[in-house]
Design a protein around this motif. Structure first.
Motif, PDB file in Angstrom:
ATOM      1  N   VAL A  12       0.843  -1.198   0.000  1.00  0.00           N
ATOM      2  CA  VAL A  12       0.000   0.000   0.000  1.00  0.00           C
ATOM      3  C   VAL A  12       0.879   1.249   0.000  1.00  0.00           C
ATOM      4  CG1 VAL A  12      -1.613   1.375   1.379  1.00  0.00           C
ATOM      5  CG2 VAL A  12      -2.007  -1.078   1.075  1.00  0.00           C
ATOM      6  N   GLU A  13       1.909   1.248   0.826  1.00  0.00           N
ATOM      7  CA  GLU A  13       2.824   2.393   0.883  1.00  0.00           C
ATOM      8  C   GLU A  13       3.554   2.573  -0.441  1.00  0.00           C
ATOM      9  OE1 GLU A  13       6.632   4.001   3.557  1.00  0.00           O
ATOM     10  OE2 GLU A  13       5.646   2.096   4.044  1.00  0.00           O
ATOM     11  N   LEU A  14       3.960   1.467  -1.045  1.00  0.00           N
ATOM     12  CA  LEU A  14       4.692   1.508  -2.306  1.00  0.00           C
ATOM     13  C   LEU A  14       3.831   2.107  -3.422  1.00  0.00           C
ATOM     14  CD1 LEU A  14       7.560   0.486  -3.133  1.00  0.00           C
ATOM     15  CD2 LEU A  14       6.432  -1.565  -4.009  1.00  0.00           C
ATOM     16  N   LEU A  15       2.589   1.665  -3.511  1.00  0.00           N
ATOM     17  CA  LEU A  15       1.717   2.115  -4.596  1.00  0.00           C
ATOM     18  C   LEU A  15       1.185   3.522  -4.358  1.00  0.00           C
ATOM     19  CD1 LEU A  15      -0.290  -1.179  -5.265  1.00  0.00           C
ATOM     20  CD2 LEU A  15       1.678  -0.288  -6.526  1.00  0.00           C
ATOM     21  N   SER A  16       0.915   3.856  -3.108  1.00  0.00           N
ATOM     22  CA  SER A  16       0.379   5.185  -2.819  1.00  0.00           C
ATOM     23  C   SER A  16       1.410   6.283  -3.070  1.00  0.00           C
ATOM     24  CB  SER A  16      -0.119   5.253  -1.375  1.00  0.00           C
ATOM     25  OG  SER A  16       0.940   5.012  -0.465  1.00  0.00           O
ATOM     26  N   ALA A  17       2.694   5.913  -3.119  1.00  0.00           N
ATOM     27  CA  ALA A  17       3.750   6.898  -3.359  1.00  0.00           C
ATOM     28  C   ALA A  17       3.924   7.225  -4.842  1.00  0.00           C
ATOM     29  CB  ALA A  17       5.073   6.385  -2.793  1.00  0.00           C
ATOM     30  N   LEU A  18       3.258   6.484  -5.720  1.00  0.00           N
ATOM     31  CA  LEU A  18       3.396   6.717  -7.153  1.00  0.00           C
ATOM     32  C   LEU A  18       2.717   8.020  -7.557  1.00  0.00           C
ATOM     33  CD1 LEU A  18       2.610   3.133  -8.521  1.00  0.00           C
ATOM     34  CD2 LEU A  18       4.864   4.182  -8.212  1.00  0.00           C
ATOM     35  N   SER A  19       3.287   8.682  -8.539  1.00  0.00           N
ATOM     36  CA  SER A  19       2.684   9.904  -9.061  1.00  0.00           C
ATOM     37  C   SER A  19       1.421   9.563  -9.844  1.00  0.00           C
ATOM     38  CB  SER A  19       3.685  10.617  -9.976  1.00  0.00           C
ATOM     39  OG  SER A  19       3.106  11.758 -10.567  1.00  0.00           O
ATOM     40  N   GLY A  20       0.374  10.356  -9.642  1.00  0.00           N
ATOM     41  CA  GLY A  20      -0.858  10.146 -10.395  1.00  0.00           C
ATOM     42  C   GLY A  20      -1.857   9.236  -9.722  1.00  0.00           C
ATOM     43  N   VAL A  21      -1.611   8.884  -8.456  1.00  0.00           N
ATOM     44  CA  VAL A  21      -2.535   8.015  -7.720  1.00  0.00           C
ATOM     45  C   VAL A  21      -3.530   8.873  -6.943  1.00  0.00           C
ATOM     46  CG1 VAL A  21      -2.750   6.315  -5.868  1.00  0.00           C
ATOM     47  CG2 VAL A  21      -0.891   6.127  -7.533  1.00  0.00           C
ATOM     48  N   ARG A  22      -4.800   8.657  -7.207  1.00  0.00           N
ATOM     49  CA  ARG A  22      -5.844   9.369  -6.465  1.00  0.00           C
ATOM     50  C   ARG A  22      -6.215   8.626  -5.191  1.00  0.00           C
ATOM     51  NH1 ARG A  22     -12.068  10.411  -8.496  1.00  0.00           N
ATOM     52  NH2 ARG A  22     -12.764  11.552  -6.646  1.00  0.00           N
ATOM     53  N   ALA A  23      -6.280   7.294  -5.290  1.00  0.00           N
ATOM     54  CA  ALA A  23      -6.658   6.487  -4.131  1.00  0.00           C
ATOM     55  C   ALA A  23      -6.163   5.065  -4.324  1.00  0.00           C
ATOM     56  CB  ALA A  23      -8.175   6.494  -3.935  1.00  0.00           C
ATOM     57  N   VAL A  24      -5.986   4.368  -3.211  1.00  0.00           N
ATOM     58  CA  VAL A  24      -5.654   2.945  -3.223  1.00  0.00           C
ATOM     59  C   VAL A  24      -6.698   2.227  -2.380  1.00  0.00           C
ATOM     60  CG1 VAL A  24      -3.967   1.167  -2.614  1.00  0.00           C
ATOM     61  CG2 VAL A  24      -3.180   3.382  -3.491  1.00  0.00           C
ATOM     62  N   LEU A  25      -7.220   1.136  -2.923  1.00  0.00           N
ATOM     63  CA  LEU A  25      -8.236   0.366  -2.220  1.00  0.00           C
ATOM     64  C   LEU A  25      -7.763  -1.065  -2.025  1.00  0.00           C
ATOM     65  CD1 LEU A  25      -9.811   2.393  -4.436  1.00  0.00           C
ATOM     66  CD2 LEU A  25     -11.759   1.557  -3.145  1.00  0.00           C
ATOM     67  N   LEU A  26      -8.117  -1.605  -0.893  1.00  0.00           N
ATOM     68  CA  LEU A  26      -7.813  -2.990  -0.560  1.00  0.00           C
ATOM     69  C   LEU A  26      -9.040  -3.824  -0.903  1.00  0.00           C
ATOM     70  CD1 LEU A  26      -5.652  -4.797   0.840  1.00  0.00           C
ATOM     71  CD2 LEU A  26      -6.802  -4.293   3.007  1.00  0.00           C
ATOM     72  N   GLY A  27      -8.812  -4.979  -1.525  1.00  0.00           N
ATOM     73  CA  GLY A  27      -9.941  -5.806  -1.936  1.00  0.00           C
ATOM     74  C   GLY A  27      -9.872  -7.214  -1.374  1.00  0.00           C
ATOM     75  N   GLY A  28     -10.903  -7.999  -1.693  1.00  0.00           N
ATOM     76  CA  GLY A  28     -10.919  -9.412  -1.341  1.00  0.00           C
ATOM     77  C   GLY A  28     -10.992  -9.679   0.147  1.00  0.00           C
ATOM     78  N   SER A  29     -10.352 -10.773   0.553  1.00  0.00           N
ATOM     79  CA  SER A  29     -10.439 -11.217   1.947  1.00  0.00           C
ATOM     80  C   SER A  29      -9.790 -10.230   2.904  1.00  0.00           C
ATOM     81  CB  SER A  29      -9.798 -12.598   2.095  1.00  0.00           C
ATOM     82  OG  SER A  29      -8.468 -12.592   1.618  1.00  0.00           O
ATOM     83  N   PHE A  30      -8.767  -9.503   2.457  1.00  0.00           N
ATOM     84  CA  PHE A  30      -8.143  -8.513   3.334  1.00  0.00           C
ATOM     85  C   PHE A  30      -9.104  -7.364   3.624  1.00  0.00           C
ATOM     86  CE2 PHE A  30      -4.248 -10.607   1.915  1.00  0.00           C
ATOM     87  CZ  PHE A  30      -3.545 -10.682   3.105  1.00  0.00           C
ATOM     88  N   ALA A  31      -9.910  -6.987   2.645  1.00  0.00           N
ATOM     89  CA  ALA A  31     -10.885  -5.917   2.857  1.00  0.00           C
ATOM     90  C   ALA A  31     -11.965  -6.343   3.838  1.00  0.00           C
ATOM     91  CB  ALA A  31     -11.516  -5.514   1.526  1.00  0.00           C
TER      92      ALA A  31
END
Length: 232
Positions: A12-31
């Motif tokens: 989550v930290e890795l992907l949220s640091a990317l340029s152009g990301v508005r939001a990150v959502l967790l899916g599946g069993s973890f959600a």
């Protein structure tokens, strides 16, 4: 589970640091807080306005695999979304979807936002059986069952055994359709998705072996009200 949670936080930290990301959502069993150490990790990236999902998927793939060369990587692109399926060492199953839909989600999806400005998730749960899917399963069951006398009459035990396994699979699919609530669970969670009484019935069916007696025994147990014919 602490290691698994740390893994989620890492990506989550890795992907949220990317340029152009508005939001990150967790899916599946973890959600749903139902994950175990065997669960795959489903993450959805919502692209900011003007950012192409394909470009963001490129960046996500580079970031995730920079220090961990994937054992397997499959990517599928469409006009408004991308899906990347990864298997990373030692055996981490990571699915990353990227969309430009400002209201992500859909029927029978479990999503929980973990980064970014609050967005509306259109995930919903249908409380009725999917009649079209049920009809397809029943049609396949009837088709395969109807061929049993033919293949046994020809003494074709290979086709009869294969067909019996197909029947088993369609019976599982039929059980999965009975309780729509369980359709939120992942494809690899069938034992938990099937109602206990149906699971007991499935597991009580005779084992399928490539011989006439066991094939007939399986079909007679699976369809007790429909006499099996050997085709003789």
């Amino acid at each position: 589970m602490a290691d698994v949670r740390a893994l989620v936080d890492h990506y989550v930290e890795l992907l949220s640091a990317l340029s152009g990301v508005r939001a990150v959502l967790l899916g599946g069993s973890f959600a749903r807080d139902a994950a175990d150490r065997w669960s795959d990790l489903d993450l959805m990236i919502v692209a900011a306005d003007g950012v192409a999902p394909a470009e963001l998927a490129d960046a996500a793939l580079v970031a995730v695999t920079a220090s961990n060369e994937p054992l397997l990587a499959i990517r599928r692109d469409s006009d408004h979304s991308c899906l990347v399926n990864l298997v990373l060492p030692p055996w981490i199953r990571l699915d990353i979807s990227v969309t430009d839909d400002p209201r992500p989600g859909g029927p029978r999806m479990s999503l929980r936002q973990v980064y970014g400005e609050p967005i509306e998730i259109t995930s919903s749960m249908e409380d009725t059986v999917d009649l079209e899917a049920a009809a397809a399963v029943i049609t396949q069951l009837v088709r395969v069952y109807g061929l049993l006398p033919v293949v046994l009459g020809r003494d074709d035990l290979i086709t009869a055994t294969q067909g019996s396994h197909l029947v088993w699979g369609e019976l599982v699919n039929l059980c999965l359709l009975v309780d729509p609530e369980t359709s939120r669970m992942g494809a690899l969670s069938k034992a938990q998705r099937i109602l206990p009484e149906h699971r007991d019935l499935l597991l009580s069916l005779p084992a399928i072996a490539p011989d006439r007696e066991s094939i007939l025994a399986f079909h007679e147990a699976a369809f007790p009200d429909t006499p099996c014919s050997s085709g003789d």
